[in-house]
Design a protein around this motif. Sequence first.
Motif, PDB file in Angstrom:
ATOM      1  N   UNK A 125       0.839  -1.190   0.000  1.00 38.16           N
ATOM      2  CA  UNK A 125       0.000   0.000   0.000  1.00 38.16           C
ATOM      3  C   UNK A 125       0.881   1.249   0.000  1.00 38.16           C
ATOM      4  N   UNK A 126       0.265   2.425  -0.213  1.00 41.22           N
ATOM      5  CA  UNK A 126       1.048   3.668  -0.089  1.00 41.22           C
ATOM      6  C   UNK A 126       1.662   3.760   1.301  1.00 41.22           C
ATOM      7  N   UNK A 127       2.738   4.539   1.435  1.00 44.42           N
ATOM      8  CA  UNK A 127       3.492   4.543   2.690  1.00 44.42           C
ATOM      9  C   UNK A 127       3.163   5.699   3.623  1.00 44.42           C
ATOM     10  N   UNK A 128       1.991   6.276   3.499  1.00 44.18           N
ATOM     11  CA  UNK A 128       1.599   7.324   4.437  1.00 44.18           C
ATOM     12  C   UNK A 128       0.133   7.158   4.830  1.00 44.18           C
ATOM     13  N   UNK A 129      -0.195   7.648   5.990  1.00 45.20           N
ATOM     14  CA  UNK A 129      -1.561   7.582   6.495  1.00 45.20           C
ATOM     15  C   UNK A 129      -2.520   8.246   5.507  1.00 45.20           C
ATOM     16  N   UNK A 130      -2.188   9.447   5.069  1.00 44.47           N
ATOM     17  CA  UNK A 130      -3.066  10.193   4.162  1.00 44.47           C
ATOM     18  C   UNK A 130      -3.228   9.473   2.829  1.00 44.47           C
ATOM     19  N   UNK A 131      -2.138   8.964   2.276  1.00 48.41           N
ATOM     20  CA  UNK A 131      -2.208   8.279   0.986  1.00 48.41           C
ATOM     21  C   UNK A 131      -3.007   6.980   1.078  1.00 48.41           C
ATOM     22  N   UNK A 132      -2.868   6.267   2.181  1.00 45.02           N
ATOM     23  CA  UNK A 132      -3.645   5.034   2.369  1.00 45.02           C
ATOM     24  C   UNK A 132      -5.130   5.356   2.388  1.00 45.02           C
ATOM     25  N   UNK A 133      -5.512   6.361   3.140  1.00 40.61           N
ATOM     26  CA  UNK A 133      -6.929   6.707   3.261  1.00 40.61           C
ATOM     27  C   UNK A 133      -7.484   7.252   1.948  1.00 40.61           C
ATOM     28  N   UNK A 134      -6.678   8.021   1.239  1.00 44.81           N
ATOM     29  CA  UNK A 134      -7.136   8.630  -0.013  1.00 44.81           C
ATOM     30  C   UNK A 134      -6.973   7.713  -1.225  1.00 44.81           C
ATOM     31  N   UNK A 135      -6.403   6.541  -1.034  1.00 48.00           N
ATOM     32  CA  UNK A 135      -6.219   5.618  -2.154  1.00 48.00           C
ATOM     33  C   UNK A 135      -7.575   5.266  -2.750  1.00 48.00           C
ATOM     34  N   UNK A 136      -7.737   5.423  -4.056  1.00 53.34           N
ATOM     35  CA  UNK A 136      -9.034   5.167  -4.695  1.00 53.34           C
ATOM     36  C   UNK A 136      -9.571   3.772  -4.410  1.00 53.34           C
TER      37      UNK A 136
END
Length: 143
Positions: A67-78
């Motif tokens: 998964x993406x390596x940041x909290x924000x990127x994980x949550x915003x991942x489509x």
Amino acid sequence: MTKIFLAFVAILCIASYSSAAVATKCGYKEQVHLLALNMYHEARGKGDLAMQMVGEVVLNRAKSNKFPNSICAVIKQPGQFSWVRKKNTTPKEKDQWLISLKISEDLISGKADYINNGALYFNNSPMNRKYKIGNFGGNIFYK
């Protein structure tokens, strides 16, 4: 209450991050806010433990190479969290919002007793039992 909350947030901002999942791609305040929104929308009314487990899924994903390596990127991942697509994500249940905000701050700052069962997924309907970790507040968690 507001002064106490602001003082608490200020202390947390100054404190060093103990979680490896804390991202540099979005600020501390945004991380806390997004993680709290995610826990609120995915587990409100299901208990503090269910909220924490949802938060831990995000942190576990940020630490995983899947998964993406940041909290924000994980949550915003489509396609990951349906509430992200909604226009109005403002919490309406104040008590549940405050609980999710506190748990989010505790998880990110390292103050929470991290269950750390490695869950990367959750939903509210059964999937492959081979990867099932547990059931918290009606959500089923998986590796």
